[in-house]
Enzyme design. Sequence first.
Site, PDB file in Angstrom:
ATOM      1  N   ASP A   1      16.877 -42.024  -2.848  1.00  0.00           N
ATOM      2  CA  ASP A   1      16.955 -41.126  -4.005  1.00  0.00           C
ATOM      3  C   ASP A   1      18.080 -40.106  -3.926  1.00  0.00           C
ATOM      4  OD1 ASP A   1      14.688 -42.416  -4.976  1.00  0.00           O
ATOM      5  OD2 ASP A   1      13.318 -40.960  -4.073  1.00  0.00           O
TER       6      ASP A   1
ATOM      7  N   GLU B   1       7.041 -33.806   1.096  1.00  0.00           N
ATOM      8  CA  GLU B   1       7.220 -34.633  -0.101  1.00  0.00           C
ATOM      9  C   GLU B   1       7.757 -36.004   0.316  1.00  0.00           C
ATOM     10  OE1 GLU B   1       9.444 -32.982  -3.292  1.00  0.00           O
ATOM     11  OE2 GLU B   1       8.139 -31.236  -3.535  1.00  0.00           O
TER      12      GLU B   1
ATOM     13  N   GLY C   1       7.631 -40.155   1.784  1.00  0.00           N
ATOM     14  CA  GLY C   1       7.201 -41.443   1.275  1.00  0.00           C
ATOM     15  C   GLY C   1       5.892 -41.869   1.900  1.00  0.00           C
TER      16      GLY C   1
ATOM     17  N   GLU D   1       0.820  -1.205   0.000  1.00  0.00           N
ATOM     18  CA  GLU D   1       0.000   0.000   0.000  1.00  0.00           C
ATOM     19  C   GLU D   1       0.860   1.263   0.000  1.00  0.00           C
ATOM     20  OE1 GLU D   1      -0.745  -1.917   4.128  1.00  0.00           O
ATOM     21  OE2 GLU D   1       0.223  -2.471   2.242  1.00  0.00           O
TER      22      GLU D   1
ATOM     23  N   ARG E   1      14.583 -25.002  -7.715  1.00  0.00           N
ATOM     24  CA  ARG E   1      15.314 -24.810  -8.973  1.00  0.00           C
ATOM     25  C   ARG E   1      14.456 -24.112 -10.028  1.00  0.00           C
ATOM     26  NH1 ARG E   1      16.257 -29.804  -7.044  1.00  0.00           N
ATOM     27  NH2 ARG E   1      14.816 -30.815  -8.480  1.00  0.00           N
TER      28      ARG E   1
ATOM     29  N   VAL F   1       5.676 -41.550   5.849  1.00  0.00           N
ATOM     30  CA  VAL F   1       5.650 -40.148   6.275  1.00  0.00           C
ATOM     31  C   VAL F   1       4.292 -39.524   5.960  1.00  0.00           C
ATOM     32  CG1 VAL F   1       6.622 -37.859   5.822  1.00  0.00           C
ATOM     33  CG2 VAL F   1       8.142 -39.809   6.149  1.00  0.00           C
TER      34      VAL F   1
ATOM     35  N   SER G   1       1.886 -40.689   8.584  1.00  0.00           N
ATOM     36  CA  SER G   1       2.179 -40.076   9.880  1.00  0.00           C
ATOM     37  C   SER G   1       1.700 -38.632   9.921  1.00  0.00           C
ATOM     38  CB  SER G   1       3.680 -40.144  10.172  1.00  0.00           C
ATOM     39  OG  SER G   1       4.127 -41.481  10.289  1.00  0.00           O
TER      40      SER G   1
ATOM     41  N   ARG H   1       7.563 -25.517  -4.219  1.00  0.00           N
ATOM     42  CA  ARG H   1       8.749 -25.217  -3.412  1.00  0.00           C
ATOM     43  C   ARG H   1       8.986 -23.713  -3.334  1.00  0.00           C
ATOM     44  NH1 ARG H   1      13.319 -29.926  -4.679  1.00  0.00           N
ATOM     45  NH2 ARG H   1      11.900 -31.711  -4.389  1.00  0.00           N
TER      46      ARG H   1
ATOM     47  N   LEU I   1      16.736 -31.560  -2.609  1.00  0.00           N
ATOM     48  CA  LEU I   1      15.670 -30.816  -1.932  1.00  0.00           C
ATOM     49  C   LEU I   1      15.894 -29.312  -2.019  1.00  0.00           C
ATOM     50  CD1 LEU I   1      15.047 -33.001   1.257  1.00  0.00           C
ATOM     51  CD2 LEU I   1      13.957 -33.165  -0.985  1.00  0.00           C
TER      52      LEU I   1
END
Length: 371
Positions: free
Chosen positions: A200, A296, A298, A52, A207, A301, A304, A184, A204
Site C-alpha cells: 500500500d 494497523e 495485516g 489543577e 491527518r 501481524v 502475532s 492516531r 502512516l
Amino acid sequence: MQDEHWMRLALELAARGVGQTSPNPQVGAVVVRDGQVVGQGFHVYREIRHGEVKALDEAGNAAQGATLCLNLEPCCHQGRTPPCVDRIVRSGVRRVVAGTLDPNPLVNGKGFALLRQAGIEVVEGVLEAEARRVNEAYLKFARLRLPFVTLKAGMSLDGKIATQAGESRWITSPEARQYGQRLRLENDAILVGVETVAKDNPQLTYRGAQPKGRPLVRVILDSQLRIPTESNVLTAGEGGGPTLIFTTGRSDVRKRQFIQEQGGEVVLAPEKDGWVDLQFVVEELGRRQILSLLIEGGSQVNWSALEAGGVDKVVFLVAPKILGGTNSIPVVGGKGVARLEESFPLYSLRSFPVGPDIALEGYLHPDPPAG
C-alpha cells in the site's frame, strides 16, 4: 451526586487534552464554591501547567474554602513543574475530590496523604472507572513501563480485510477512516508489517484537524529488511514522525546502512518463529517513553500481536458487506488456535455506529483501565 456532577465536568475537560499530553496524563480540574464553578483547566504538555494549577489560578481567592475536583491524584514531586499538592495546600481549598490514584511510584497515594496531613478532606474513587479509562495508556505505562497496545482493523461483515485478489481499498467508509485518524491522534506510535508497506505504500501519518503534541512514531516490522527504498515511511512527509524499522540479524548490513542514511532508524531485534519478536518491540517502545501503540497491521501481524499477549484493546470497524472466498484474507491469520478454550475473549465490549459501519471495541483483560 454533586461530586459526580463536577467529576463529569473534570473528565470532559481532561478529554480536551487528547493527543496533547503524552508522556503526561490527561487531567481536567474544576474548582467549585457554593455550587458554582469558579475555576477550571486541563493539561496540555506544551503549556507546562497541570490542569489543577490552571483551575486554581483562574479561581484566585475564590478557591478559599472551595472544592477542587480532578480526575487523577495530584502530583507531589518536582518534575517540569513544582508539586501540585503544594499549590493546592496554599490555595486554601477545603476538599479535594479525585477520580483515581496515580500509580506513578513517585506519587501512588503520597499526594492524597500529604493533602490529608494538611487538613484537607480527600474523597477518592469518584467515577473511578471513567477516570481510569481516560488515562488507560498512562496508567499502564506508569505501572509497567510498557505502552498500551490497541489493535485496530477495518473489515467486512465476514471478517475479511482484503479480497482473494488482494484488493482492500476501501472496505470501510470515509467515516470509519476518519475515526482511524482519531485513534492516531490518541496514540504515540503506529505499527504495521513490511507487507503493508510494500503493498500500500502508506504514509502512516496523522491527518486530523485537532492538534497533536507528539509526532506519530512509525514502527515497521521487517525481519529481512525487504522494505522498498522509495517507501513513503522513509520520508518525513506532512505530519510524519520518526520511523523505526525492527529487523533481525538475517537482514542485509548494507541496506541497514542505506536506510539509516535515508533518515530511518534500524533496530535489531530477536526472532520468534521466524518473525520479529513483538514482545521485544513493545518493550523497546516503552524504553523510548512511548505510552501508546496503535497496530494497523495485516493478517499475520494481527495474529502475532495477539499471540504475544501484548494487546490491551481491540477496535474492529465492520463494514456492512460480505466478501466471501476461501482465499480472501481474514482479519487475523497465522496458525490460529486449535481449541476454543485458547481463543481470545473480549471484555467490556461496546458497539457504536461510525457512518454506515459498526465499531466494535473490547479489552483483552477483565479490568482494562487498571493496565
